[in-house]
Structures are given as structure tokens and as C-alpha cells.
Design an enzyme around this catalytic site. Sequence first.
Site, PDB file in Angstrom:
ATOM      1  N   ARG A  78      31.412  32.818  51.417  1.00  0.00           N
ATOM      2  CA  ARG A  78      32.220  33.589  52.368  1.00  0.00           C
ATOM      3  C   ARG A  78      31.350  34.348  53.361  1.00  0.00           C
ATOM      4  NH1 ARG A  78      36.458  36.217  48.220  1.00  0.00           N
ATOM      5  NH2 ARG A  78      34.513  36.584  47.117  1.00  0.00           N
ATOM      6  N   GLU A 115      27.497  38.257  37.303  1.00  0.00           N
ATOM      7  CA  GLU A 115      28.288  38.862  36.244  1.00  0.00           C
ATOM      8  C   GLU A 115      28.682  37.823  35.194  1.00  0.00           C
ATOM      9  OE1 GLU A 115      30.483  40.142  40.062  1.00  0.00           O
ATOM     10  OE2 GLU A 115      28.842  38.813  39.573  1.00  0.00           O
TER      11      GLU A 115
END
Length: 190
Positions: A78, A115
Amino acid sequence: MSTASDAPDDDRADLDVTDLDLVASLLREVPDFPTPGIRFWDLTGLLADGPGLAATTRLLAAPAARTGVDVVVGIEARGFLLGAAVAHSLGVGVVAVRKEGKLPAVAARRTYDLEYGSATLELPADVLHPGTRVLLVDDVLATGGTAAAACQLVEGAGAVVAAFSVVLELPALEGRARLGGHDVHALLAR
């Protein structure tokens, strides 16, 4: 919904509150994606909204407009879309830092932890030169692994990270700490 007061930067007084409210209204949280326990922030609605994308572009470009940059580096994926819009608004070029295996000629690569796993970023060959002033752009600053790897790639080429602009920061994950003394500008925090 976030408001302008949620922006983590000390220089938020320079940011347009109406623009920040518009940006915040177009973000969507998706729980348990891509794995259970992860909160994914979807920017699809923001990217699809003309006024929202224009506001985001203005806000992300603000640090570079003040300090000057030679090129924008957008981080996959993005960050490519946002980075291209910011580069266009600043009248400079854009460089795409890609995930491993996507570039035909690679200057350098960095592996980092996410993560929910690990990944590798690659810098295209022959696009950044010593002394080039760079604005790094991405969508979300979470744990800081991706951002730190991108900074290392830019600096490894001898270029200078003038600033790092991101739409959303997740302060609880302490990603900003991994960026050392870099000038970080987040439009919103959640």
C-alpha cells in the site's frame, strides 16, 4: 473513529483537522486478519475515495514539503500507491521497495520480523545514490520491522532518510522506537 487529536505528532497543529477527520472516517479495522489476534487496518475505502486520497496525499507530503526531498520510497504494497501519489504532488520520483523475488535487479535486501512472521524487503538496483534525500511512505507503522528494514536499505545505499510518513501508527506496538532518531510523522494513532 479517530479525530485530529489522535495524531501522535507534536507538529499536528500544522495538519488540517478536516482532512484528518476525513482520513480517519475512511479506515476500517478488520479483526483476526491475516491471523487470529491481529488487527488489520484496511485502507481500501481511503484509496477508493478521491477527496480522502487527496487529503491523505497532502498530509503525508507535508514533512517533505518543509524539509525537501529528492525522491519518495514507497514500501510494498500500500506504500506504493500512497508513495506514488505523494511523489507526484511533490514533483519528484518514486522508488518501490519490494518483497523478495519481485525485482529483476536488486541492490540490497533486509529480512525482518512482523507481528505474524518474517519477510524480506529488496531495494531496486541503481535508483538511490549517496546523498539522495528520501521520504519513506507506508500505510501503517506497527512493530516497526518493515519500516526499520526500509530505512536500512535506503541508508545502505548512501541515501538519507529525511522523514518517514505513515497514515496510521499503532503506538502500543512501539514501532517508532525501532526507527531510532528518524523523523516519523503519523497522521493518526489507534
